[in-house]
Enzyme design. Structure first.
Site, short mmCIF file in Angstrom:
data_model
loop_
_atom_site.label_atom_id
_atom_site.label_comp_id
_atom_site.label_asym_id
_atom_site.label_seq_id
_atom_site.Cartn_x
_atom_site.Cartn_y
_atom_site.Cartn_z
N ASP A 33 42.87 48.08 42.51
CA ASP A 33 43.15 48.68 43.81
C ASP A 33 44.64 48.55 44.13
O ASP A 33 45.26 47.51 43.87
CB ASP A 33 42.32 47.93 44.87
CG ASP A 33 42.51 48.50 46.25
OD1 ASP A 33 42.09 49.63 46.47
OD2 ASP A 33 43.08 47.79 47.11
N GLU B 172 41.24 40.54 26.28
CA GLU B 172 40.53 39.39 25.72
C GLU B 172 39.08 39.76 25.40
O GLU B 172 38.36 39.01 24.75
CB GLU B 172 40.53 38.21 26.73
CG GLU B 172 41.90 37.60 26.95
CD GLU B 172 41.91 36.64 28.15
OE1 GLU B 172 40.83 36.25 28.63
OE2 GLU B 172 43.02 36.30 28.59
C1 NOJ Z 1 42.82 51.61 48.29
C2 NOJ Z 1 41.35 51.76 48.50
O1 NOJ Z 1 40.88 52.84 47.74
C3 NOJ Z 1 41.16 51.96 49.98
O2 NOJ Z 1 39.86 52.35 50.30
C4 NOJ Z 1 41.56 50.69 50.68
O3 NOJ Z 1 41.46 50.84 52.07
C5 NOJ Z 1 43.00 50.29 50.33
N1 NOJ Z 1 43.26 50.39 48.93
C6 NOJ Z 1 43.28 48.88 50.75
O4 NOJ Z 1 42.58 48.01 49.89
#
Ligand code: NOJ
Length: 532
Positions: free
Chosen positions: A201, A255
Site C-alpha cells: 500500500d 525468501e
Molecule cells: C491506498 C489505499 O488503496 C487506500 O484505500 C487507503 O486509504 C490509503 N492507501 C491509505 O492507506
C-alpha cells in the site's frame, strides 16, 4: 507458458472484504462470506484473489489503519478462518494476495501508543516527529491526502507527528532499521502461512525528505481540486530512497518460492517503471493507473499502451486495471455499452490484469445519501467527487433484498439497479457482461498468445484500436471500435474467435470486418492450409 510465473499468466480479482459477502449477518462482509464465494471465483476463471486489509483496526480508514499486522479483525473472522480460506482457495487453484500496509499504522497501534509516552519512549523513533515551526504551527507546509495538514501536534510532548493520510494513521519512520526489521517479520508471518503475494500500500510514500523541505506549489491546480493538490509532493513521495527500500522488501518475498510483490503507485508512467528495480530486483508488478486515468478513446489508450510497452525494462512484466476501491467504477466512466470494450481491453493487453469485484457485472457507482457516507475522504473534503463509498457498495449476487450480500443492513447501501445487474441473472444469460468476462478468461487460458504473447500496436482508422498478440507463431489480432457508428476495419484476415457482441464468431474473414459501435473482436490468423 511454463516459462512464465503464475502471476504473469494469471488474472487477479480484487474484492473489497467489507462488501463482497457477509457470512454472519452483521451487514459487513467477512472471511466466512469470501469462503462461500470461492466457487464463484473459480467458476469465473480468475487465478488469484487480492484481499484488502482484514487486520485488527479501529476502521478510521476501513482497515488501512492497523493495530496488529499479524492478526484478523474479529469483524472479519479469525486467523483459523483465514487459514481455512487460504486452504480452500488453494484447493480450487486460486492464489491469495494480501494487502501489506507499510507506510503507516493506526494511532491505536501499541507502537504508536508507546511512542506517545514521551520523547524517550522505545518506539518514539518508529514514527516521524518534528518540533513546531517558530510560530508554534506545523513544522512545514506538507498536507495530508485526506485533507488538512500532514502534521498533528501531540500536546503532551510538544512535537508534531507526520501522517500522509488521516491523523489516525501516523507514518512509520522507514529510516529506522527496527521498523524495517519488524515489518519484514510481518511479511514473513503471512508468507509463512502460505499467502501467495503482497500488495504494498502507498509504496511511493514510504520515505520523506529528511530535511523536511517545503513542497513547492503545483501550478496545474485549479478550483474544484482538493486543497492538498495545490502542492507538488516532491519532498513527500517517490523519494530516491524508496527504490532501495522496495528492493529490500523484494528480498523478503524472494525468501519464498513463487510469490508476487505488487506495488501501489500513482505516478507518471516513466516513474512507475523505475519500481521494477535496476535489474528486476524491485517490485514484480508496480501498478500502473493508465486505464484509470487515460481519456476513453482509441488514440489515448493506444498511445498509453505503446508508451508503457516502450518504457518497460526488458525484465519488466506489465499489468493493467480498470479500477479499484479508490477510483470511480469503469461502468460509469465509459459510454453506455463500452463496458464490453473495457473487458476486452483489460483481458487482451499484454500484462497481468486485475479485475475489480463487480466490474464483471457492470456494477456502477452507488448513490450514497449524506447520512450513509462512511469514507473519511468524503467526510473531510465533501463535494469534490473524491469519496470512495460509491465504488465500495455490496457485491450484487442476486435480486433478493440486499442483493444477496447480507441478511442484515449492509454497511453501505446496495447500488440501484441490482435487481437486473447481478450474478444470478447474468450467469443464466449468454449475452451478459459476466458471460463475456468468463469467455474472455477461458480464451486467455486456451490461447497463450493472449496471456503471455508479444504485443504490437498497429495502425487503424480513427476511433479504432488495433493490436496484435503473438506467441510461438500463433498470432491474434484485437480490434476495438470506440466510435458511436459502425466501422469496417480493412486489412483483416482470419477467424473471429470472439466478439464482444457475439457476432460473426467462427466466421473466416477475408479482407475486412464490420464492427458495430462499441464492439470489439479477437481474430486468429488464417490457419496455414499446408498444415491441414
Ligand atoms: C491506498 C489505499 O488503496 C487506500 O484505500 C487507503 O486509504 C490509503 N492507501 C491509505 O492507506
Amino acid at each position: 507458458m511454463a516459462d512464465f510465473a503464475w502471476w504473469q499468466r494469471g488474472v487477479i480479482y480484487q474484492l473489497y472484504p467489507r462488501s463482497f459477502q457477509d457470512g454472519d449477518g452483521d451487514g459487513v462482509g467477512d472471511l466466512a462470506g469470501i469462503r462461500q464465494r470461492l466457487d464463484y471465483l473459480a467458476w469465473l476463471g480468475v487465478d488469484a484473489v487480492w484481499i484488502p486489509p482484514i487486520y485488527p483496526s479501529p476502521m478510521a480508514d476501513f482497515g488501512y489503519d492497523i493495530t496488529d499486522h499479524c492478526a484478523i479483525d474479529p469483524l472479519f473472522g479469525t486467523l483459523a478462518e483465514f487459514d481455512a480460506l487460504l486452504a480452500e482457495a488453494h484447493e480450487r487453484g486460486l492464489r491469495v494476495i494480501l494487502d501489506f500496509v507499510p507506510n503507516h499504522t493506526s494511532d491505536m497501534h501499541p507502537w504508536f501508543q508507546d511512542a506517545l509516552r514521551g520523547r524517550d519512549a522505545a518506539h518514539r523513533d518508529w514514527y516521524l516527529w518534528a518540533d513546531p515551526a517558530a510560530d508554534g504551527g506545523p513544522p512545514n507546509n506538507w498536507r495530508s491526502h485526506f485533507g488538512g495538514p500532514a502534521w498533528t501536534l501531540d500536546p503532551a510532548t510538544g512535537q508534531y507527528y507526520l501522517h500522509a493520510f488521516l491523523k489516525e494513521q501516523p507514518d512509520l519512520n522507514w529510516r529506522n532499521p527496527a521498523v524495517a526489521r519488524a515489518m519484514a517479520q510481518v511479511m514473513r508471518f503471512w508468507l509463512d502461512r502460505g499467502v501467495d503475494g503482497l500488495r504494498l500500500d502507498a509504496t511511493w510514500h514510504l520515505i520523506k525528505d529528511e530535511h523536511l523541505r517545503n513542497n513547492p506549489p503545483d501550478p496545474s491546480w485549479h478550483a474544484g481540486l482538493p486543497e492538498h493538490e495545490k502542492l507538488a509532493h516532491v519532498y513527500t513521495s517517490d523519494r530516491p530512497e524508496v527504490q532501495r527500500l522496495v528492493c529490500e522488501l523484494r528480498q523478503v518475498v524472494d525468501e519464498y518460492p513463487d510469490r508476487v510483490l505488487i506495488g501501489e503507485l500513482y505516478l507518471p508512467i516513466e516513474r512507475v517503471v523505475a519500481y521494477y528495480g535496476t535489474t528486476g530486483n524491485g517490485i514484480h508488478l508496480p501498478a500502473n493507473a493508465l486505464l484509470i486515468g487515460a481519456p476513453w478513446d482509441a488514440d489515448s489508450i493506444g498511445a498509453a499502451a505503446d508508451r508503457y510497452e516502450a518504457l518497460l525494462p526488458v525484465f519488466g512484466w506489465p499489468n493493467w486495471a480498470l479500477g479499484n476501491h479508490d477510483k470511480p467504477r469503469i461502468a460509469g466512466r465509459v459510454p453506455p455499452g463500452h463496458s464490453r470494450l473495457a473487458a476486452l481491453l483489460l483481458l487482451t493487453l499484454r500484462g497481468t490484469p486485475t479485475l475489480y469485484y463487480g466490474d464483471e457485472l457492470g456494477m456502477r457507482n452507488g448513490e450514497i445519501p449524506p447520512a450513509a457516507i462512511r469514507d473519511p475522504i468524503e467526510r473531510n473534503m465533501p463535494g469534490l467527487g473524491r469519496g470512495r463509498d460509491p465504488q465500495r457498495t455490496p457485491m450484487q449476487w442476486d435480486d433478493s433484498p440486499n442483493a444477496g450480500f447480507s441478511p442484515g443492513q449492509p454497511w453501505l447501501p446496495v447500488a440501484a439497479g441490482f435487481e437486473t445487474v447481478n450474478v444470478a441473472g447474468q450467469r443464466a444469460d449468454d449475452a451478459s457482461l459476466l458471460t463475456l468476462y468468463r469467455r474472455l478468461l477461458q480464451l486467455r487460458r486456451a490461447e497463450p498468445a493472449l496471456a503471455v504473447g508479444r504485443y504490437a500496436g498497429q495502425g487503424a482508422p480513427p476511433g479504432i484500436l488495433r493490436y496484435e498478440r503473438e506467441h510461438d507463431g500463433r498470432c491474434l489480432t484485437v480490434v476495438l471500435n470506440f466510435n458511436e457508428t459502425p466501422r469496417r476495419i480493412p486489412g483483416l484476415q482470419g477467424r473471429v474467435l470472439l466478439s464482444t457482441l457475439g457476432r460473426d464468431e467462427g466466421r473466416d474473414i477475408d479482407d475486412s470486418l464490420l464492427l458495430l459501435p462499441g464492439e470489439g473482436a479477437i481474430l486468429a490468423g488464417r490457419p496455414d492450409p499446408a498444415a491441414g
